[in-house]
Write a protein that holds these residues in place. Structure first.
Motif, mmCIF file in Angstrom:
data_model
loop_
_atom_site.group_PDB
_atom_site.id
_atom_site.type_symbol
_atom_site.label_atom_id
_atom_site.label_comp_id
_atom_site.label_asym_id
_atom_site.label_seq_id
_atom_site.Cartn_x
_atom_site.Cartn_y
_atom_site.Cartn_z
ATOM 1 N N ARG A 54 -18.289 25.469 -32.934
ATOM 2 C CA ARG A 54 -18.025 24.476 -31.887
ATOM 3 C C ARG A 54 -17.240 25.099 -30.739
ATOM 4 O O ARG A 54 -17.553 24.880 -29.569
ATOM 5 N N TYR A 55 -16.220 25.874 -31.109
ATOM 6 C CA TYR A 55 -15.416 26.535 -30.085
ATOM 7 C C TYR A 55 -16.276 27.454 -29.216
ATOM 8 O O TYR A 55 -16.212 27.403 -27.978
ATOM 9 N N ARG A 56 -17.115 28.281 -29.847
ATOM 10 C CA ARG A 56 -17.932 29.229 -29.080
ATOM 11 C C ARG A 56 -18.943 28.506 -28.180
ATOM 12 O O ARG A 56 -19.199 28.917 -27.053
ATOM 13 N N THR A 57 -19.508 27.428 -28.689
ATOM 14 C CA THR A 57 -20.491 26.668 -27.909
ATOM 15 C C THR A 57 -19.829 26.028 -26.696
ATOM 16 O O THR A 57 -20.351 26.103 -25.571
ATOM 17 N N LEU A 58 -18.677 25.398 -26.906
ATOM 18 C CA LEU A 58 -17.974 24.764 -25.794
ATOM 19 C C LEU A 58 -17.460 25.801 -24.798
ATOM 20 O O LEU A 58 -17.495 25.572 -23.580
ATOM 21 N N LYS A 59 -17.026 26.919 -25.291
ATOM 22 C CA LYS A 59 -16.564 27.989 -24.407
ATOM 23 C C LYS A 59 -17.699 28.484 -23.518
ATOM 24 O O LYS A 59 -17.503 28.746 -22.326
ATOM 25 N N GLN A 60 -18.881 28.609 -24.081
ATOM 26 C CA GLN A 60 -20.045 29.066 -23.320
ATOM 27 C C GLN A 60 -20.318 28.166 -22.116
ATOM 28 O O GLN A 60 -20.751 28.628 -21.059
ATOM 29 N N HIS A 61 -20.033 26.878 -22.289
ATOM 30 C CA HIS A 61 -20.298 25.917 -21.211
ATOM 31 C C HIS A 61 -19.020 25.516 -20.471
ATOM 32 O O HIS A 61 -19.018 24.530 -19.735
ATOM 33 N N ARG A 62 -17.948 26.289 -20.677
ATOM 34 C CA ARG A 62 -16.674 26.069 -19.993
ATOM 35 C C ARG A 62 -16.157 24.647 -20.218
ATOM 36 O O ARG A 62 -15.685 23.985 -19.294
ATOM 37 N N MET A 63 -16.226 24.222 -21.464
ATOM 38 C CA MET A 63 -15.802 22.873 -21.806
ATOM 39 C C MET A 63 -14.630 22.875 -22.781
ATOM 40 O O MET A 63 -14.376 21.886 -23.463
ATOM 41 N N ILE A 64 -13.932 23.981 -22.859
ATOM 42 C CA ILE A 64 -12.707 24.061 -23.650
ATOM 43 C C ILE A 64 -11.783 25.059 -22.963
ATOM 44 O O ILE A 64 -12.217 26.146 -22.567
ATOM 45 N N SER A 65 -10.535 24.675 -22.791
ATOM 46 C CA SER A 65 -9.584 25.563 -22.119
ATOM 47 C C SER A 65 -9.035 26.593 -23.103
ATOM 48 O O SER A 65 -9.177 26.449 -24.326
ATOM 49 N N VAL A 66 -8.389 27.601 -22.569
ATOM 50 C CA VAL A 66 -7.789 28.647 -23.405
ATOM 51 C C VAL A 66 -6.738 28.042 -24.331
ATOM 52 O O VAL A 66 -6.685 28.353 -25.528
ATOM 53 N N ASP A 67 -5.892 27.162 -23.780
ATOM 54 C CA ASP A 67 -4.836 26.544 -24.597
ATOM 55 C C ASP A 67 -5.430 25.645 -25.678
ATOM 56 O O ASP A 67 -4.966 25.638 -26.824
ATOM 57 N N GLU A 68 -6.472 24.872 -25.301
ATOM 58 C CA GLU A 68 -7.131 24.018 -26.289
ATOM 59 C C GLU A 68 -7.734 24.854 -27.412
ATOM 60 O O GLU A 68 -7.614 24.514 -28.590
#
Length: 386
Positions: free
Chosen positions: A339-353
């Motif tokens: 989930r983290y990698r997928t959201l990161k790919q679409h810039r939908m999770i911040s570094v802190d999150e």
């Protein structure tokens, strides 16, 4: 509820939104932008003053449009409530879902079981694989693609039309990943308009979670194939729900249109023709029933050697991480990481999150560094061993 729990729920919701539609996920996060209306543009500001009668006509038109939208929305809600009711009724019959909706071949669990034993061989695999024509066709097609085809000593392409040769060329270790992949892709719904992304997202989540499971298994010294299969099967409930939802939407809408036509309800008939499947209703059903249904379907497979049913049940019950078996804990970690990698790919999770989210799952020492360099979009097929 702690901040950690809130974040975990938020990430889960964000990922589930994305499964249905990237637009839905962006809208839920407040990232979707609305297009400017004419009245908001410079051209609109510069237009001449409208006469009183023109203003009144525009107000009347706006009121009529709002009234029509409200009417269509009320019909949409009734339609989807009926769809949800019928879907929930079907969920009470997991046998029907397994045998008639999921679409897994009756001998597939036997084949997946056989792949898990050390004594597995091509000669033992072949007769079971041969009993599934769809698998024969897919393996022959796969081995003859440019990516996997072989060349003879003279550099000429070897065209394979024998199942035994295809199985031998691919090898058991590769077949452990390829066969589940073919079976899952075959079970996915083909038509999910107006959300064509769904089938791709479900398949990508299966690949990403399975590869995360496999990598974590090697770090934790657990059986890689068992963990891979656990990751691959964890979302089959979602695949079944999506397929059912779109089947039932067509069914219920068709019945409602026929009824409105027979009863000469023109406004209702017109409204029904405007309605499309609701992303919010679909996501709500997935969130409520998806993993529990996966656990039911995995149980129906009656594996004899592949011990994935119990950890899948633990995962579906959302037990606390410290109360889970090693396999259930590993699956939970793999799902979270994908989930983290997928959201990161679409810039939908911040570094802190991301940092706070991943810290909740207590990954083995060094695991995140290894996972960071793991390709979660492709199976790690190795054809160089032959």
């Amino acid at each position: 509820m702690t901040d950690h729990s809130q974040l975990k729920n938020e990430i889960t919701s964000r990922f589930n939104h994305m499964t249905v539609s990237l637009r839905l996920a962006q809208r839920a996060m407040g990232l979707a932008t609305e297009s400017l209306t004419f009245e908001q543009t410079e051209q609109g500001d510069a237009r001449r003053k409208l006469l009183r009668v023109e203003k009144q006509a525009i107000r009347d038109k706006a009121l009529n449009e709002r009234s029509h939208i409200n009417f269509v929305n009320s019909i949409r809600e009734m339609l989807h409530l009926e769809i949800t009711k019928r879907l929930e009724e079907k969920l009470r019959n997991p046998d029907h879902l397994y045998y008639h909706v999921l679409g897994f071949d009756s001998r597939l669990p036997e084949l997946l079981d056989l792949l898990s034993v050390r004594a597995s061989s091509i000669s033992r695999i072949e007769p079971i694989a041969a009993s599934m024509p769809w698998l024969y066709d897919e393996l022959i097609r796969l081995i003859n693609t440019p990516k996997y085809r072989r060349m003879d000593n003279k550099g000429k392409v070897v065209n394979v039309d024998s199942l035994r040769v295809a199985l031998s060329y691919l090898g058991i270790e590769n077949l452990k990943m390829i066969i589940p992949s073919i079976a899952l892709r075959r079970s996915l719904p083909q038509i999910t308009d107006p959300f064509p992304e769904i089938k791709t997202r479900i398949f990508d989540a299966a690949i990403g979670t399975a590869m995360s499971c496999k990598k974590l298994a090697s770090i934790s010294e657990l059986d890689e194939y068992t963990c891979f299969m656990l990751g691959f099967l964890h979302d089959i409930g979602k695949a079944v729900i999506v397929r059912l939802f779109f089947i039932l939407f067509d069914e219920v809408q068709r019945e409602a249109i026929a009824e409105a036509q027979n009863e000469r309800k023109r406004d209702e008939h017109s409204a029904l023709l405007e309605i499309e499947p609701s992303d919010e209703y679909l996501m709500g059903i997935i969130e409520q029933y998806g993993y529990a249904l996966s656990a039911e379907l995995v149980h129906k497979m009656r594996f004899k050697r592949l011990f994935v049913a119990a950890p899948m049940q633990e995962f579906a019950q959302q037990k606390a991480l410290n109360e889970m078996s090693p396999l259930a804990k590993l699956l939970t970690q793999a799902v979270a990481y994908n989930r983290y990698r997928t959201l990161k790919q679409h810039r939908m999770i911040s570094v802190d999150e991301a940092k706070d989210f991943l810290s909740q799952f207590h990954f083995p020492k060094g695991a995140l560094s290894v996972l960071k360099t793991t390709d979660l979009r492709e199976l790690d097929i190795n054809m160089d061993i032959f």
